[in-house]
Design a protein around this motif. Sequence first.
Motif, mmCIF file in Angstrom:
data_model
loop_
_atom_site.group_PDB
_atom_site.id
_atom_site.type_symbol
_atom_site.label_atom_id
_atom_site.label_comp_id
_atom_site.label_asym_id
_atom_site.label_seq_id
_atom_site.Cartn_x
_atom_site.Cartn_y
_atom_site.Cartn_z
ATOM 1 N N LEU A 699 0.828 -1.208 0.000
ATOM 2 C CA LEU A 699 0.000 0.000 0.000
ATOM 3 C C LEU A 699 0.866 1.263 0.000
ATOM 4 O O LEU A 699 0.572 2.242 -0.691
ATOM 5 C CB LEU A 699 -0.933 -0.009 1.219
ATOM 6 C CG LEU A 699 -1.899 1.172 1.342
ATOM 7 C CD1 LEU A 699 -2.803 1.254 0.118
ATOM 8 C CD2 LEU A 699 -2.726 1.044 2.603
ATOM 9 N N ILE A 700 1.958 1.202 0.764
ATOM 10 C CA ILE A 700 2.856 2.368 0.792
ATOM 11 C C ILE A 700 3.445 2.615 -0.585
ATOM 12 O O ILE A 700 3.521 3.751 -1.082
ATOM 13 C CB ILE A 700 3.968 2.137 1.830
ATOM 14 C CG1 ILE A 700 3.385 2.162 3.252
ATOM 15 C CG2 ILE A 700 5.070 3.191 1.699
ATOM 16 C CD1 ILE A 700 4.389 1.808 4.327
ATOM 17 N N ILE A 703 0.775 4.085 -2.899
ATOM 18 C CA ILE A 703 0.472 5.485 -2.587
ATOM 19 C C ILE A 703 1.585 6.397 -3.084
ATOM 20 O O ILE A 703 1.340 7.462 -3.656
ATOM 21 C CB ILE A 703 0.240 5.653 -1.082
ATOM 22 C CG1 ILE A 703 -1.064 4.963 -0.659
ATOM 23 C CG2 ILE A 703 0.198 7.126 -0.694
ATOM 24 C CD1 ILE A 703 -1.313 4.984 0.828
ATOM 25 N N CYS A 704 2.821 6.003 -2.871
ATOM 26 C CA CYS A 704 3.943 6.823 -3.337
ATOM 27 C C CYS A 704 3.920 6.991 -4.851
ATOM 28 O O CYS A 704 4.148 8.082 -5.380
ATOM 29 C CB CYS A 704 5.266 6.210 -2.884
ATOM 30 S SG CYS A 704 5.493 6.234 -1.090
ATOM 31 N N SER A 707 0.967 9.201 -5.891
ATOM 32 C CA SER A 707 1.204 10.591 -5.483
ATOM 33 C C SER A 707 2.187 11.281 -6.418
ATOM 34 O O SER A 707 1.994 12.436 -6.814
ATOM 35 C CB SER A 707 1.735 10.630 -4.047
ATOM 36 O OG SER A 707 0.794 10.072 -3.157
ATOM 37 N N SER A 742 -11.512 6.401 0.473
ATOM 38 C CA SER A 742 -10.606 5.373 -0.024
ATOM 39 C C SER A 742 -10.308 4.428 1.132
ATOM 40 O O SER A 742 -10.882 4.527 2.214
ATOM 41 C CB SER A 742 -9.335 6.012 -0.581
ATOM 42 O OG SER A 742 -8.621 6.611 0.480
ATOM 43 N N VAL A 744 -7.860 4.416 2.906
ATOM 44 C CA VAL A 744 -7.163 5.076 4.005
ATOM 45 C C VAL A 744 -7.983 6.204 4.589
ATOM 46 O O VAL A 744 -7.470 7.050 5.289
ATOM 47 C CB VAL A 744 -5.807 5.626 3.504
ATOM 48 C CG1 VAL A 744 -4.919 4.506 3.099
ATOM 49 C CG2 VAL A 744 -6.011 6.598 2.356
ATOM 50 N N VAL A 780 -8.696 6.523 -7.907
ATOM 51 C CA VAL A 780 -7.365 6.602 -7.296
ATOM 52 C C VAL A 780 -6.690 7.903 -7.662
ATOM 53 O O VAL A 780 -6.010 8.516 -6.861
ATOM 54 C CB VAL A 780 -6.511 5.387 -7.740
ATOM 55 C CG1 VAL A 780 -5.098 5.492 -7.192
ATOM 56 C CG2 VAL A 780 -7.195 4.105 -7.283
ATOM 57 N N GLY A 784 -5.178 10.701 -5.017
ATOM 58 C CA GLY A 784 -3.788 11.128 -5.079
ATOM 59 C C GLY A 784 -3.663 12.618 -5.278
ATOM 60 O O GLY A 784 -2.798 13.267 -4.722
ATOM 61 N N ASN A 787 -4.468 14.304 -2.037
ATOM 62 C CA ASN A 787 -3.388 14.129 -1.063
ATOM 63 C C ASN A 787 -2.221 15.039 -1.374
ATOM 64 O O ASN A 787 -1.625 15.656 -0.505
ATOM 65 C CB ASN A 787 -2.915 12.669 -1.053
ATOM 66 C CG ASN A 787 -3.976 11.756 -0.459
ATOM 67 O OD1 ASN A 787 -4.857 12.241 0.240
ATOM 68 N ND2 ASN A 787 -3.889 10.473 -0.739
ATOM 69 N N PHE A 887 2.611 5.726 7.042
ATOM 70 C CA PHE A 887 2.830 5.958 5.610
ATOM 71 C C PHE A 887 3.124 7.421 5.390
ATOM 72 O O PHE A 887 2.368 8.278 5.828
ATOM 73 C CB PHE A 887 1.575 5.555 4.809
ATOM 74 C CG PHE A 887 1.221 4.095 4.981
ATOM 75 C CD1 PHE A 887 1.895 3.135 4.268
ATOM 76 C CD2 PHE A 887 0.230 3.715 5.872
ATOM 77 C CE1 PHE A 887 1.560 1.807 4.427
ATOM 78 C CE2 PHE A 887 -0.087 2.388 6.035
ATOM 79 C CZ PHE A 887 0.572 1.429 5.316
ATOM 80 N N ILE A 889 3.544 10.283 2.734
ATOM 81 C CA ILE A 889 3.236 10.645 1.337
ATOM 82 C C ILE A 889 4.359 11.510 0.802
ATOM 83 O O ILE A 889 4.735 12.508 1.422
ATOM 84 C CB ILE A 889 1.906 11.416 1.259
ATOM 85 C CG1 ILE A 889 0.783 10.529 1.806
ATOM 86 C CG2 ILE A 889 1.608 11.864 -0.146
ATOM 87 C CD1 ILE A 889 -0.560 11.235 1.828
#
Length: 949
Positions: A699-700, A703-704, A707, A742, A744, A780, A784, A787, A887, A889
């Motif tokens: 997941l990390i 997300i990275c 992002s 989402s 998270v 998604v 992103g 975020n 996590f 970002i």
Amino acid sequence: MVNLRGYNWKSQQLLLLLIILAVWEAGNSQLHYSVPEEAKHGTFVGRIAQDLGLELAELVPRLFRVASKDRGDLLEVNLQNGILFVNSRIDREELCGRSAECNIHLEVIVDRPLQVFHVEVEVRDINDNPPLFPTTQKTLFILESRLLDSRFPLEGASDADVGSNALLTYRLSTNEHFSLDVPPNHEQVKPLGLVLRKPLDREEAAEMRLLLTATDGGKPELTGTVQLLITVLDVNDNAPAFDRSLYTVKLSENVPNGTLVIKVNASDLDEGVNGEVMYSFSSDVSSDIKSKFHVDAVSGEITAIGIIDFEECKAYKIPLEARDKGFPQLPGHCTVLVEVVDANDNAPQLTISSLSLPVSEDSQPGRVVTLISVFDRDSGTNGQVTCFLNPHIPFKLVSTFKNYYSLVLDSALDRETISNYDVVVTARDGGSPSLWVTASVSVEVADVNDNAPAFSQSEYTVFVKENNPPGAHIFTVSAEDADAQENALVSYSLVERRVGERLLSSYVSVHAESGKVFALQPLDHEELELLQFQVSARDAGVPALGSNVTLQVFVLDENDNAPTVLGQQSSGPMGEFSQLVSRSVGAGHVVSKVRAVDADSGYNAWLCYELHTAVGARSPFRVGLYTGEISTTRDLDESDLPRQRLLVLVKDHGEPMLITTATVLVSLVENGQMPKASSQGLPNSSRREESLVDVNVYLIIAICAVSSLLVLTLLLYTALRCSAVPMQGGCGLGKPTLVCSSAVGTWSYSQQRQQRVCSGEGPPKTDLMAFSPSLTPCPVTEVGMENHSAGGDLSGKPRQPNPDWRYSASLRAGMHSSVHLEEAGILRAGPGGPDQQWPTVSSATPEPEAGEVSPPVGAGVNSNSWTFKYGPGNPKQPGPGELPDKFIIPGSPAIISIRQESANNQIDKSDFITFGKKEETKKKKKKKKGNKTQEKKEKGNSTTDNSDQ
């Protein structure tokens, strides 16, 4: 018949000069016609419409008319064929007297548009007046002793006609004693006379009768006669004789009475009584001369006794006699010619006609407003008139003909600046000193609709308390229109638009005439914090002009919502919870937590918790003032009742204060009676924890990656947007608030801060809001983007919390004095070290299981550190299966800590997000690996606490 050949050349030259002057005067007119006098009614004069270039069909619509000053209706125009014809009898002698030229000046006026033409009609003389003598019979007394060639003056005849029709010839009836002496034309002052050709003999003929005939030069010839009765006298044979036969003198007009004009002198060769001379007017002198002059019988002085007016008569011919006192008396004759000198004694006369008023303010320069004619009775320089206007006005005078002017518009008009002009026309002659006359014309400027209604401000801000009565007056808009009458009549209306799912007109209305804005229904701050709309003001002109004004109606919060207790493991009605507690727990153990929210904002949503106990009772539990956590105050023992009913009061800080109660049923059990946290035991939980760790790693990474991709997309979009809208200072309009859910949690990025950046109100700010994952998941890419947007604006500078959290800056100062740190302060041990939990303020969110926003309260607390908490649970005692991983970002200073439950794979409501500085984030990343063991230990404690619950 007198022979006139001797001076025919002089008369021809005079006639030629008169013809040249007449042709020159006719050239000054726009049109020139001629008509004989005494013409019959209907006599054709000219095709005036055709000569002026006018169409016959437009004569009546354009109000074609002919005007003549002081000429009556002598001439008229047939509007059917445009012919100028004689309308009534024209008598040239009555119109112009003995003037050499006689013209009728006509003004032809055509409206729509206004045009003026000048027409000159010459009245030709016809021989309709015979010569007339002053009397029909004249008696002459002549001494028989008179010498040959003695001359006896006679009064000539006069003819009212002019030109050749007034050119007279005389003839005397046949006789042997007298002949007729006719002076040439250039010596008209010298009278007609009889000349003695043969001596008289009274004894032969004591009396003679002669007939004097005057014939004019017209065709046919007309004649006039006078009978001369000659009486032959005897005795006194010398008559008085004047020094000159003609005396010429110049006399100024308006001289006072008694002014000496001239002194004549006559002498008589006789002696004694026959030589004494007496002066008098001749017997045939006119009464007008007698009324203006007096002759002294003895001295021969002529004085003025009446008003001498040049405009009345330019010269006076005075016949005088000098008689002796002999018997019979003998007369001597002479003529005194008095030429009157003009004085500037008549001011100009102004006549204003054909006014075309009012003048519209959009009229083009050159429009004719009125016609002005001037006249001065004086002559020469004294009669030369100059006209001019008062300065600084948008009008001018245009000379259209001799002594005729048109007042025309010279420049543009603006009624809103000047609505009426007093135009002063001054006419000044050329005399010394000069005389002048003024006339005033009031020119009204008619309004046109060239000004739109204008508001004093482009935007108004209005504050209205919620729950207002329906129809309440909230504001009054007012617009001013610089126009007049209906062009300034302003009416107001709403600019309709949709507010959410409803039309704007269902919320507010505006009175069309007064501009009062009314709220049609009660406004709810929780539903609508800001109502922005436009009011249009339009005038009643054609075409109508209008303008808009923006109203920002802020709905102020009232404490109209009581706190709401969120449902949590409820085993009874809403607000009643059951909780199992082991008797072995010690003091300070958190038993349960009451969560409540308030839909209001600010102080009205600031909640505090209070445990209601009976008087004198001592409960082993207490509740956190701001956290709502129920914890033990001491160790539990056997004397405590097995079932405890705790009544928690939840209060807000509004006026008036609203209170909600929550009942917590606490059952005290032994350790062996506590349910197990999992039927499969701790080993299975450990395996599930390890699997979730792997999931979090993926997941990390996801997300990275997302992002980073969205950072590039957002930068490209911002560059394109700013280049497309250069006038907005590089910033586009903010997008509406986007709420997405989402795995998270739910993120909401507010554009209010971005709009402030664009308007230059302050440094860039971004509000990042976290909610429970109860909304529809977003794509998604959207997650992103939000975020990144939220994290990219978090700098090291202090940020004020967004108003959406219902938390004001003044709240922190008030809370510092009212919060007991030993009660509200909770030290939390986390991977990054001990973390003090300060008193929090619950945010009003519509979700029943939404989290809390916990701003730091108290002096010396960094305002950049905010904690978001979700749902029930004790962060000091994480439940089984929770993941301690944090996590980070990329590009954001925020550290997101996520814990998940193994049962439903959802984010646990006790998760929190801590916003800190970038330097702290880097330090925590370095300590991440070293703190894994401590995090696993916390997870084990959390599992134990959950199993106790």
